[in-house]
Motif scaffolding. Sequence first.
Motif, PDB file in Angstrom:
ATOM      1  N   LEU A 282       0.006  -5.038  -2.410  1.00 23.88           N
ATOM      2  CA  LEU A 282       0.971  -3.969  -2.134  1.00 23.88           C
ATOM      3  C   LEU A 282       0.181  -2.630  -2.054  1.00 23.88           C
ATOM      4  O   LEU A 282      -0.561  -2.263  -3.097  1.00 23.88           O
ATOM      5  CB  LEU A 282       2.034  -3.519  -3.122  1.00 23.88           C
ATOM      6  N   THR A 283       0.473  -1.774  -0.913  1.00 23.72           N
ATOM      7  CA  THR A 283      -0.357  -0.645  -0.896  1.00 23.72           C
ATOM      8  C   THR A 283       0.541   0.741  -1.251  1.00 23.72           C
ATOM      9  O   THR A 283      -0.092   1.900  -1.136  1.00 23.72           O
ATOM     10  CB  THR A 283      -0.660  -0.359   0.469  1.00 23.72           C
ATOM     11  N   GLY A 284       1.609   0.735  -1.574  1.00 21.19           N
ATOM     12  CA  GLY A 284       2.653   1.586  -1.480  1.00 21.19           C
ATOM     13  C   GLY A 284       3.467   1.887  -0.519  1.00 21.19           C
ATOM     14  O   GLY A 284       4.481   2.820  -0.489  1.00 21.19           O
ATOM     15  N   PHE A 285       2.951   1.337   0.737  1.00 21.77           N
ATOM     16  CA  PHE A 285       3.592   1.927   2.076  1.00 21.77           C
ATOM     17  C   PHE A 285       4.909   0.917   2.396  1.00 21.77           C
ATOM     18  O   PHE A 285       5.715   0.993   3.082  1.00 21.77           O
ATOM     19  CB  PHE A 285       2.767   1.945   3.285  1.00 21.77           C
ATOM     20  N   GLU A 286       5.055  -0.152   1.489  1.00 18.53           N
ATOM     21  CA  GLU A 286       5.928  -1.109   1.927  1.00 18.53           C
ATOM     22  C   GLU A 286       7.429  -0.859   1.982  1.00 18.53           C
ATOM     23  O   GLU A 286       8.167  -1.216   2.660  1.00 18.53           O
ATOM     24  CB  GLU A 286       5.841  -2.461   0.825  1.00 18.53           C
ATOM     25  N   SER A 287       7.853   0.135   1.120  1.00 17.05           N
ATOM     26  CA  SER A 287       9.390   0.528   1.069  1.00 17.05           C
ATOM     27  C   SER A 287       9.647   1.403   2.335  1.00 17.05           C
ATOM     28  O   SER A 287      10.841   1.958   2.538  1.00 17.05           O
ATOM     29  CB  SER A 287       9.752   1.089  -0.220  1.00 17.05           C
ATOM     30  N   GLY A 288       8.547   2.313   2.895  1.00 15.76           N
ATOM     31  CA  GLY A 288       8.965   3.221   3.864  1.00 15.76           C
ATOM     32  C   GLY A 288       8.933   4.624   3.287  1.00 15.76           C
ATOM     33  O   GLY A 288       8.825   5.616   4.060  1.00 15.76           O
ATOM     34  N   THR A 289       9.117   4.645   1.795  1.00 14.16           N
ATOM     35  CA  THR A 289       9.113   5.849   1.174  1.00 14.16           C
ATOM     36  C   THR A 289       8.022   6.854   1.242  1.00 14.16           C
ATOM     37  O   THR A 289       8.304   8.091   1.097  1.00 14.16           O
ATOM     38  CB  THR A 289       9.924   5.816  -0.264  1.00 14.16           C
ATOM     39  N   LYS A 290       6.924   6.223   1.096  1.00 14.43           N
ATOM     40  CA  LYS A 290       5.648   6.936   1.180  1.00 14.43           C
ATOM     41  C   LYS A 290       5.308   7.851   2.236  1.00 14.43           C
ATOM     42  O   LYS A 290       5.005   8.987   2.325  1.00 14.43           O
ATOM     43  CB  LYS A 290       4.404   6.067   0.946  1.00 14.43           C
TER      44      LYS A 290
END
Length: 718
Positions: A282-290
């Motif tokens: 996971l890169t942190g972009f997966e949920s769209g919140t970043k």
Amino acid sequence: MTSMRSQHSQPARFAADLLSNSSSILLSNSSSIVRGFVLVATFFCMLGTAQAGDRLHLRTGEVDLTNPSQATNVLALPDFDAASEDAEPATKARRPAWIGTKEKRPNKKADARKLRHFVVQFKERLSNGDFVNLKSLKFTIIRYIPDDAVVVAGTARRAQVLAKSSNRILAISPYRPEWKQSPDLGASSVFSGDPKVTTVVRLFPGQDAKAVATQLRKSKVDVKSAAGRTLIVASKRSQLQALALLDPIEWIETAPVVEPPLFQDDRLRFFAAATPGDYSDLTGFESGTKLMKFDSVWARGFAGDGQIVGFTIAGDSAAAREHVKGGAQLAQVRPQSVVGLPFENSSVNAKIKDIFGKSYAAGARIHTNSWSTAAAGVYDSMAQQVDEFIYANPDFLVLFAAGNSGEDFDRDGRIDGNSIGTPGTAKNVLTVGASKNRITSGGIQAKMMELRSGPAKWSAEPIASSMLSENDRGLAAFSSRGPTADGRLKPEVVAPGTNILSARSNNPKSDALWGAYNDDFVWSGGTSTATPLVAGAAAVVREYLIKDRKLAAPSAAIVKAVMMHTAEDLFPGQFGAVGTAKGQELSSVRPNMDEGYGRVDVEKATQLSSSLLVDERVGLGPGEKHGYPITLAKATELVATLVYADAPGALAASKTLVNDLDLAIVDASGRRHEILDRVNNNEHLQLLLPAGTYRIEVRGENVPISKQSYALVVSAGP
């Protein structure tokens, strides 16, 4: 003057013949329908000629109420002030310039059974004096129809008195049956036959669907459901004219088809990328919140405290929050579901007000809806119902997915317009489109042309070779675009809606959508995925307005205005400034019909300490204006955004804007910077100005329905 009763006889008999195989059943068992509900066929017409702007602008075409050729049973207004038979001929032939109020004004409310609906058109925009006059004659203003006309409820006798009460009135007409039928219903003919159709029948305010349904069922009309002011009716197409003759009925339209909430393509599963499923990738972009910059507001302690209603067609499962975080982490989510699978579209329409009402009573002030219909940009009965609820409950923010109908049908390399689904076409909702997430590993990694619908929808370059989440400056090709049918801006904002990692349903019959990550999470996409992200942002913004800006109960308009005002412009889009002939995605800076005001930026939306925020609840009447002084110490960019919850539009009208507020920036010399938007209930000015003193002005250009509240956000600098 011919009596009203004699003029009703033919329409009543016509209604009876069409509504039932046996006209005697209707006339004997449902005489109250005929006598109480059939539209008055008499046409009141004042002498004069309509000028440009003096016509009714309806979805069925323009109507000149002063032109006898456009009406049936034309009847000139009687001269109530003719004192005697030997009065001057000129006095008998035309109305005096001003008659005043010689007729006795009614001192009590009329019997509801005698009320009828009329269109009263004025020679110019309605004034406060016109409102006083209508109220004194016990008329209730129901709707506004451009140009300068209102739909009112009152008695036929009072309509005659009204006609001679003011020289400002151009014409008065009973609300005619041909205005009540949506053009998409078509007409029975030897070619089309007389098919059975399922329609939504919408009643005027003050009417009760269950009471009307009871009368219709006595006449052998198949009423599938009745709630509030909405009925679902199955009938032969030829019967619709008879239904339109009933006075309580405002509008008849084809029952909508509800779309599945997520973007679906049966080839998606073949492109699902394999992942370890242990969260190590996971890169942190997966949920769209970043991309929406939630991280910074979480660090400042904002987590969306409050209550949100999550509304989906099939329902949701709870998410494991440890690895993939949602936007409003502390918000209480109240899931709501009206129907399950398969999608039973008819019941959704009748329950909209009930859905919102229960949520509002439970304390929710944000309601996110991940569903829409396939209607192309129309303002229908569902959109009207949503607008009615928000107008009556101005602190209730409703979000709707724009829809997944984006396509390049003309193969010019750009997504076509006018594909917003209803109720996302409603004026007062925040309609959300889908931008691209930043995911190059995991989810669906395929070119648009490779999807099953690719050759038909996205075969032209540069769209054909683009992918679903390789460039976060782009929009999802499937995301529905504006404008609406009447030219309004939609969507208002966008948010990541491709390759979003979210909670997986524990229902064994649930679909893996864009591919399972593991037992707890699944990849998905669609405007219905983007919409909950914006709802989370709205919860954070609302919390900020309460805690930092000390707005005890922020209106939905101010929450919308803040998110629209601070959204990030994605211009020129993912393909760069190559020109529209080569497929430039966004042809203009924000706001535009593709991205609206841009991608929601939560960080910027919660950093407005030096900005002017106005949450005006009293509002403006006709011709009134409010001014707010602004001083710029140096040359800088000044940005102003106006948003308001407009009165619900008339379903028969070709333009849905009712109350028209104008936004202007006025300099010390009196020079005005304004756009004079006559279509939208939001306006935006973004200007580079020299140092000096300015006034931000909000003006009631045309306010035919009550006073209009508004929200205003003004910022200086980048």
